[in-house]
Motif scaffolding. Structure first.
Motif, PDB file in Angstrom:
ATOM      1  N   LYS A   1       0.816  -1.208   0.000  1.00  0.00           N
ATOM      2  CA  LYS A   1       0.000   0.000   0.000  1.00  0.00           C
ATOM      3  C   LYS A   1       0.854   1.265   0.000  1.00  0.00           C
ATOM      4  CE  LYS A   1      -4.232  -1.730   2.006  1.00  0.00           C
ATOM      5  NZ  LYS A   1      -5.272  -1.505   3.003  1.00  0.00           N
ATOM      6  N   LEU A   2       2.124   1.148   0.330  1.00  0.00           N
ATOM      7  CA  LEU A   2       2.993   2.323   0.313  1.00  0.00           C
ATOM      8  C   LEU A   2       3.196   2.826  -1.108  1.00  0.00           C
ATOM      9  CD1 LEU A   2       5.705   1.581   2.995  1.00  0.00           C
ATOM     10  CD2 LEU A   2       3.829   3.202   3.122  1.00  0.00           C
ATOM     11  N   ASP A   3       3.004   1.960  -2.081  1.00  0.00           N
ATOM     12  CA  ASP A   3       3.129   2.380  -3.472  1.00  0.00           C
ATOM     13  C   ASP A   3       1.977   3.292  -3.872  1.00  0.00           C
ATOM     14  OD1 ASP A   3       5.413   0.871  -3.667  1.00  0.00           O
ATOM     15  OD2 ASP A   3       4.360  -0.887  -4.443  1.00  0.00           O
ATOM     16  N   ASP A   4       0.869   3.208  -3.130  1.00  0.00           N
ATOM     17  CA  ASP A   4      -0.294   4.040  -3.402  1.00  0.00           C
ATOM     18  C   ASP A   4       0.006   5.475  -2.953  1.00  0.00           C
ATOM     19  OD1 ASP A   4      -2.798   4.962  -3.982  1.00  0.00           O
ATOM     20  OD2 ASP A   4      -3.756   4.106  -2.205  1.00  0.00           O
ATOM     21  N   GLY A   5      -0.066   6.432  -3.855  1.00  0.00           N
ATOM     22  CA  GLY A   5       0.261   7.816  -3.543  1.00  0.00           C
ATOM     23  C   GLY A   5      -0.666   8.424  -2.504  1.00  0.00           C
ATOM     24  N   GLU A   6      -1.925   8.002  -2.495  1.00  0.00           N
ATOM     25  CA  GLU A   6      -2.895   8.555  -1.551  1.00  0.00           C
ATOM     26  C   GLU A   6      -2.514   8.199  -0.111  1.00  0.00           C
ATOM     27  OE1 GLU A   6      -7.578   7.939  -0.460  1.00  0.00           O
ATOM     28  OE2 GLU A   6      -6.952   7.696  -2.541  1.00  0.00           O
ATOM     29  N   LEU A   7      -2.106   6.963   0.119  1.00  0.00           N
ATOM     30  CA  LEU A   7      -1.694   6.548   1.461  1.00  0.00           C
ATOM     31  C   LEU A   7      -0.439   7.286   1.890  1.00  0.00           C
ATOM     32  CD1 LEU A   7      -2.040   4.729   3.937  1.00  0.00           C
ATOM     33  CD2 LEU A   7      -0.622   3.058   2.774  1.00  0.00           C
ATOM     34  N   GLN A   8       0.513   7.417   0.996  1.00  0.00           N
ATOM     35  CA  GLN A   8       1.762   8.109   1.308  1.00  0.00           C
ATOM     36  C   GLN A   8       1.485   9.568   1.663  1.00  0.00           C
ATOM     37  OE1 GLN A   8       4.683   6.544   1.528  1.00  0.00           O
ATOM     38  NE2 GLN A   8       5.682   8.401   2.217  1.00  0.00           N
ATOM     39  N   GLN A   9       0.604  10.209   0.916  1.00  0.00           N
ATOM     40  CA  GLN A   9       0.252  11.599   1.189  1.00  0.00           C
ATOM     41  C   GLN A   9      -0.454  11.720   2.540  1.00  0.00           C
ATOM     42  OE1 GLN A   9      -2.489  13.230  -1.620  1.00  0.00           O
ATOM     43  NE2 GLN A   9      -1.762  15.325  -1.298  1.00  0.00           N
ATOM     44  N   SER A  10      -1.332  10.773   2.864  1.00  0.00           N
ATOM     45  CA  SER A  10      -2.035  10.771   4.140  1.00  0.00           C
ATOM     46  C   SER A  10      -1.056  10.623   5.305  1.00  0.00           C
ATOM     47  CB  SER A  10      -3.063   9.653   4.159  1.00  0.00           C
ATOM     48  OG  SER A  10      -3.631   9.505   5.428  1.00  0.00           O
TER      49      SER A  10
END
Length: 68
Positions: A48-57
């Motif tokens: 899930k770290l590859d998901d930009g939304e999670l990283q931004q959150s």
């Protein structure tokens, strides 16, 4: 008078055997470690770290913790 001494000695021997049995480690349970190599089970959250939304959150959540 010797009977309580034997019972005490047997109890001590039994406790010693029980304590030593707790120290047993199977040779199959040993993990040989190498520097920089993770050998544990894969973490599904890691993808899930590859998901930009999670990283931004996460960045937004921890941006207030600049004193650490």
């Amino acid at each position: 008078m010797r009977l309580p001494l034997r019972v005490g000695a047997l109890a001590a021997l039994g406790l010693t055997a029980l304590a030593l049995a707790g120290c047993y480690e199977s040779p199959d349970d040993v993990t040989l470690h190498e520097p920089g190599v993770y050998k544990g089970p894969s973490d599904p959250l890691r993808n899930k770290l590859d998901d930009g939304e999670l990283q931004q959150s996460l960045e937004q959540r921890f941006s207030g913790q600049t004193d650490r």
